[in-house]
Motif scaffolding. Structure first.
Motif, PDB file in Angstrom:
ATOM      1  N   ILE A 149       0.694  -1.071  -0.026  1.00 44.65           N
ATOM      2  CA  ILE A 149      -0.032   0.006  -0.057  1.00 44.65           C
ATOM      3  C   ILE A 149       0.764   1.115  -0.215  1.00 44.65           C
ATOM      4  O   ILE A 149       0.555   2.299  -0.810  1.00 44.65           O
ATOM      5  CB  ILE A 149      -1.078  -0.212   1.247  1.00 44.65           C
ATOM      6  N   VAL A 150       2.212   1.289   0.984  1.00 44.54           N
ATOM      7  CA  VAL A 150       2.860   2.476   0.868  1.00 44.54           C
ATOM      8  C   VAL A 150       3.616   2.515  -0.380  1.00 44.54           C
ATOM      9  O   VAL A 150       3.820   3.713  -1.089  1.00 44.54           O
ATOM     10  CB  VAL A 150       3.757   2.360   2.155  1.00 44.54           C
ATOM     11  N   THR A 151       4.134   1.470  -1.121  1.00 46.99           N
ATOM     12  CA  THR A 151       4.683   1.394  -2.116  1.00 46.99           C
ATOM     13  C   THR A 151       3.784   1.980  -3.398  1.00 46.99           C
ATOM     14  O   THR A 151       4.236   2.906  -4.183  1.00 46.99           O
ATOM     15  CB  THR A 151       5.198   0.041  -2.584  1.00 46.99           C
ATOM     16  N   LYS A 152       2.564   1.427  -3.529  1.00 51.57           N
ATOM     17  CA  LYS A 152       1.483   1.760  -4.543  1.00 51.57           C
ATOM     18  C   LYS A 152       1.451   3.389  -4.393  1.00 51.57           C
ATOM     19  O   LYS A 152       1.679   4.177  -5.530  1.00 51.57           O
ATOM     20  CB  LYS A 152       0.215   1.147  -4.195  1.00 51.57           C
ATOM     21  N   PHE A 153       1.141   4.194  -3.232  1.00 58.60           N
ATOM     22  CA  PHE A 153       0.901   5.559  -3.169  1.00 58.60           C
ATOM     23  C   PHE A 153       2.358   6.219  -3.518  1.00 58.60           C
ATOM     24  O   PHE A 153       2.577   7.272  -4.175  1.00 58.60           O
ATOM     25  CB  PHE A 153       0.613   5.941  -2.042  1.00 58.60           C
ATOM     26  N   ALA A 154       3.431   5.685  -2.990  1.00 61.77           N
ATOM     27  CA  ALA A 154       4.797   6.335  -3.462  1.00 61.77           C
ATOM     28  C   ALA A 154       5.051   6.388  -5.027  1.00 61.77           C
ATOM     29  O   ALA A 154       5.251   7.449  -5.435  1.00 61.77           O
ATOM     30  CB  ALA A 154       6.011   5.647  -2.646  1.00 61.77           C
ATOM     31  N   LEU A 155       4.593   5.176  -5.449  1.00 61.92           N
ATOM     32  CA  LEU A 155       4.789   5.190  -6.888  1.00 61.92           C
ATOM     33  C   LEU A 155       3.887   5.876  -7.722  1.00 61.92           C
ATOM     34  O   LEU A 155       4.112   6.567  -8.997  1.00 61.92           O
ATOM     35  CB  LEU A 155       4.629   3.708  -7.415  1.00 61.92           C
ATOM     36  N   LEU A 156       2.622   6.321  -7.156  1.00 65.51           N
ATOM     37  CA  LEU A 156       1.754   7.171  -7.729  1.00 65.51           C
ATOM     38  C   LEU A 156       2.309   8.472  -7.805  1.00 65.51           C
ATOM     39  O   LEU A 156       2.042   9.466  -8.665  1.00 65.51           O
ATOM     40  CB  LEU A 156       0.407   6.726  -7.018  1.00 65.51           C
ATOM     41  N   ALA A 157       2.884   8.713  -6.810  1.00 62.01           N
ATOM     42  CA  ALA A 157       3.539  10.206  -6.781  1.00 62.01           C
ATOM     43  C   ALA A 157       4.390  10.643  -7.863  1.00 62.01           C
ATOM     44  O   ALA A 157       4.448  11.688  -8.052  1.00 62.01           O
ATOM     45  CB  ALA A 157       4.204  10.379  -5.451  1.00 62.01           C
ATOM     46  N   VAL A 158       5.331   9.773  -8.473  1.00 63.18           N
ATOM     47  CA  VAL A 158       5.976   9.837  -9.460  1.00 63.18           C
ATOM     48  C   VAL A 158       5.411  10.421 -10.764  1.00 63.18           C
ATOM     49  O   VAL A 158       5.643  11.481 -11.390  1.00 63.18           O
ATOM     50  CB  VAL A 158       6.765   8.586 -10.040  1.00 63.18           C
ATOM     51  N   PRO A 159       4.266   9.774 -11.504  1.00 65.38           N
ATOM     52  CA  PRO A 159       3.811  10.423 -12.622  1.00 65.38           C
ATOM     53  C   PRO A 159       2.853  11.500 -12.153  1.00 65.38           C
ATOM     54  O   PRO A 159       2.866  12.467 -12.935  1.00 65.38           O
ATOM     55  CB  PRO A 159       2.499   9.185 -13.078  1.00 65.38           C
ATOM     56  N   VAL A 160       2.590  11.863 -10.886  1.00 60.06           N
ATOM     57  CA  VAL A 160       1.786  13.183 -10.558  1.00 60.06           C
ATOM     58  C   VAL A 160       2.560  14.208 -10.652  1.00 60.06           C
ATOM     59  O   VAL A 160       2.323  15.402 -11.030  1.00 60.06           O
ATOM     60  CB  VAL A 160       1.070  12.758  -9.159  1.00 60.06           C
ATOM     61  N   THR A 161       4.006  14.087  -9.846  1.00 56.07           N
ATOM     62  CA  THR A 161       5.007  14.866  -9.705  1.00 56.07           C
ATOM     63  C   THR A 161       5.325  15.348 -11.614  1.00 56.07           C
ATOM     64  O   THR A 161       5.631  16.549 -11.595  1.00 56.07           O
ATOM     65  CB  THR A 161       6.197  14.455  -9.124  1.00 56.07           C
ATOM     66  N   VAL A 162       5.537  14.405 -12.123  1.00 52.89           N
ATOM     67  CA  VAL A 162       5.913  14.437 -13.717  1.00 52.89           C
ATOM     68  C   VAL A 162       4.501  15.489 -14.339  1.00 52.89           C
ATOM     69  O   VAL A 162       5.324  16.392 -15.168  1.00 52.89           O
ATOM     70  CB  VAL A 162       6.363  13.374 -14.428  1.00 52.89           C
ATOM     71  N   ILE A 163       3.588  15.217 -14.093  1.00 51.20           N
ATOM     72  CA  ILE A 163       2.663  15.922 -14.633  1.00 51.20           C
ATOM     73  C   ILE A 163       2.547  17.504 -14.254  1.00 51.20           C
ATOM     74  O   ILE A 163       2.500  18.378 -14.948  1.00 51.20           O
ATOM     75  CB  ILE A 163       1.224  15.374 -14.551  1.00 51.20           C
ATOM     76  N   ALA A 164       2.596  17.379 -12.702  1.00 51.77           N
ATOM     77  CA  ALA A 164       2.692  18.735 -12.129  1.00 51.77           C
ATOM     78  C   ALA A 164       4.029  19.618 -12.905  1.00 51.77           C
ATOM     79  O   ALA A 164       3.750  20.758 -13.061  1.00 51.77           O
ATOM     80  CB  ALA A 164       2.824  18.443 -10.997  1.00 51.77           C
ATOM     81  N   ALA A 165       5.200  18.973 -12.984  1.00 49.16           N
ATOM     82  CA  ALA A 165       6.160  19.458 -13.247  1.00 49.16           C
ATOM     83  C   ALA A 165       6.167  20.098 -14.797  1.00 49.16           C
ATOM     84  O   ALA A 165       6.596  21.206 -15.074  1.00 49.16           O
ATOM     85  CB  ALA A 165       7.734  18.772 -13.232  1.00 49.16           C
ATOM     86  N   PHE A 166       5.607  19.254 -15.823  1.00 48.89           N
ATOM     87  CA  PHE A 166       5.312  19.541 -16.935  1.00 48.89           C
ATOM     88  C   PHE A 166       4.311  20.720 -17.305  1.00 48.89           C
ATOM     89  O   PHE A 166       4.585  21.732 -18.022  1.00 48.89           O
ATOM     90  CB  PHE A 166       5.041  18.280 -17.842  1.00 48.89           C
ATOM     91  N   THR A 167       3.295  20.681 -16.176  1.00 49.77           N
ATOM     92  CA  THR A 167       2.518  21.813 -16.423  1.00 49.77           C
ATOM     93  C   THR A 167       3.009  23.321 -15.947  1.00 49.77           C
ATOM     94  O   THR A 167       2.799  23.960 -16.736  1.00 49.77           O
ATOM     95  CB  THR A 167       1.441  21.357 -15.697  1.00 49.77           C
ATOM     96  N   LEU A 168       3.739  23.118 -14.878  1.00 50.34           N
ATOM     97  CA  LEU A 168       4.397  24.274 -14.539  1.00 50.34           C
ATOM     98  C   LEU A 168       5.419  24.605 -15.458  1.00 50.34           C
ATOM     99  O   LEU A 168       5.502  25.896 -15.830  1.00 50.34           O
ATOM    100  CB  LEU A 168       5.142  24.150 -13.202  1.00 50.34           C
ATOM    101  N   MET A 169       6.317  24.046 -16.055  1.00 52.26           N
ATOM    102  CA  MET A 169       7.096  24.342 -17.079  1.00 52.26           C
ATOM    103  C   MET A 169       6.554  24.975 -18.394  1.00 52.26           C
ATOM    104  O   MET A 169       7.029  26.014 -18.901  1.00 52.26           O
ATOM    105  CB  MET A 169       8.124  23.131 -17.754  1.00 52.26           C
ATOM    106  N   ALA A 170       5.282  24.317 -18.778  1.00 51.05           N
ATOM    107  CA  ALA A 170       4.812  24.712 -19.939  1.00 51.05           C
ATOM    108  C   ALA A 170       3.912  26.377 -19.461  1.00 51.05           C
ATOM    109  O   ALA A 170       3.881  27.043 -20.497  1.00 51.05           O
ATOM    110  CB  ALA A 170       3.507  23.840 -20.292  1.00 51.05           C
ATOM    111  N   GLN A 171       3.721  26.382 -18.365  1.00 48.09           N
ATOM    112  CA  GLN A 171       3.148  27.934 -17.935  1.00 48.09           C
ATOM    113  C   GLN A 171       4.282  28.890 -17.916  1.00 48.09           C
ATOM    114  O   GLN A 171       3.909  29.935 -18.230  1.00 48.09           O
ATOM    115  CB  GLN A 171       2.583  27.812 -16.584  1.00 48.09           C
ATOM    116  N   LYS A 172       5.681  28.460 -17.757  1.00 48.70           N
ATOM    117  CA  LYS A 172       6.565  29.394 -17.355  1.00 48.70           C
ATOM    118  C   LYS A 172       7.356  29.710 -18.984  1.00 48.70           C
ATOM    119  O   LYS A 172       8.179  30.743 -18.933  1.00 48.70           O
ATOM    120  CB  LYS A 172       7.746  28.868 -16.458  1.00 48.70           C
ATOM    121  N   ARG A 173       7.155  29.138 -19.864  1.00 49.80           N
ATOM    122  CA  ARG A 173       7.928  29.316 -21.079  1.00 49.80           C
ATOM    123  C   ARG A 173       7.079  30.474 -21.827  1.00 49.80           C
ATOM    124  O   ARG A 173       5.968  30.924 -21.653  1.00 49.80           O
ATOM    125  CB  ARG A 173       7.510  28.068 -22.026  1.00 49.80           C
ATOM    126  N   PRO A 174       7.928  31.376 -22.377  1.00 52.29           N
ATOM    127  CA  PRO A 174       7.753  32.550 -22.958  1.00 52.29           C
ATOM    128  C   PRO A 174       6.670  32.617 -24.108  1.00 52.29           C
ATOM    129  O   PRO A 174       6.419  31.480 -24.492  1.00 52.29           O
ATOM    130  CB  PRO A 174       9.015  33.179 -23.294  1.00 52.29           C
TER     131      PRO A 174
END
Length: 179
Positions: free
Chosen positions: A154-179
């Motif tokens: 259960i702990v592993t499942k939630f930790a591994l779910l954080a990986v794609p969520v973090t990537v999606i958030a990072a991609f979204t933030l990077m796309a908003q910051k681009r000129p």
């Protein structure tokens, strides 16, 4: 094929959210009544001790275990990990395509990248579902080792779910910051 999922990101999000709402409503309105108010093992993102897992199984009893097994693990939790995984892949692709460098990658590389980020979560979620379903279906298999293993999954499942969520958030933030 996988690349086309980005076109359906909104629909997948709605479907995933709907299934999640149904599962959560069942947890709070029905399953907790069966267990005397104890949260299901799936709801314990930080895991549980063998004593806590045993207390939940004991509070459920045979009838409660069968109900949760049928209405959660053999229905919604067969669908939800796959649906959430497809949603995560679609969101990685959709948010990544807003970035020049990601968009420049070959389509197959984009698809593989998204799938590789999400697959570990999917496998961990199904493994956890199997472990908890086994505990529910065979009360005698519940021992400190099997309960600890289910908790770790259960702990592993939630930790591994954080990986794609973090990537999606990072991609979204990077796309908003681009000129």
């Amino acid at each position: 094929m996988i690349l086309r999922l980005s076109r359906h990101a909104a629909a997948l999000c709605v479907a995933t959210a709907a299934v999640f709402v149904i599962m959560t409503a069942m947890e709070f309105l029905y399953f907790r009544q069966l267990s005397g108010g104890l949260p299901s093992l799936d709801m314990r993102y930080a895991g549980f001790t063998p004593d806590e897992g045993m207390a939940w199984l004991t509070a459920l009893g045979r009838r409660g275990s069968e109900i949760i097994l049928v209405w959660h693990y053999l229905t919604f939790d067969l669908l939800f990990p796959a649906l959430l995984s497809l949603t995560m892949v679609s969101l990685i692709l959709a948010s990544g395509r807003r970035l020049k460098n990601f968009r420049a990658l070959p389509a197959q590389t984009q698809s593989i990248f998204a799938a590789v980020l999400v697959l570990p979560y999917t496998l961990a979620d199904y493994a956890q579902n199997i472990a908890v379903a086994r505990l529910l279906s065979d009360f005698l298999s519940a021992n400190p080792d099997s309960l600890s293993f289910a908790s770790a999954l259960i702990v592993t499942k939630f930790a591994l779910l954080a990986v794609p969520v973090t990537v999606i958030a990072a991609f979204t933030l990077m796309a908003q910051k681009r000129p």
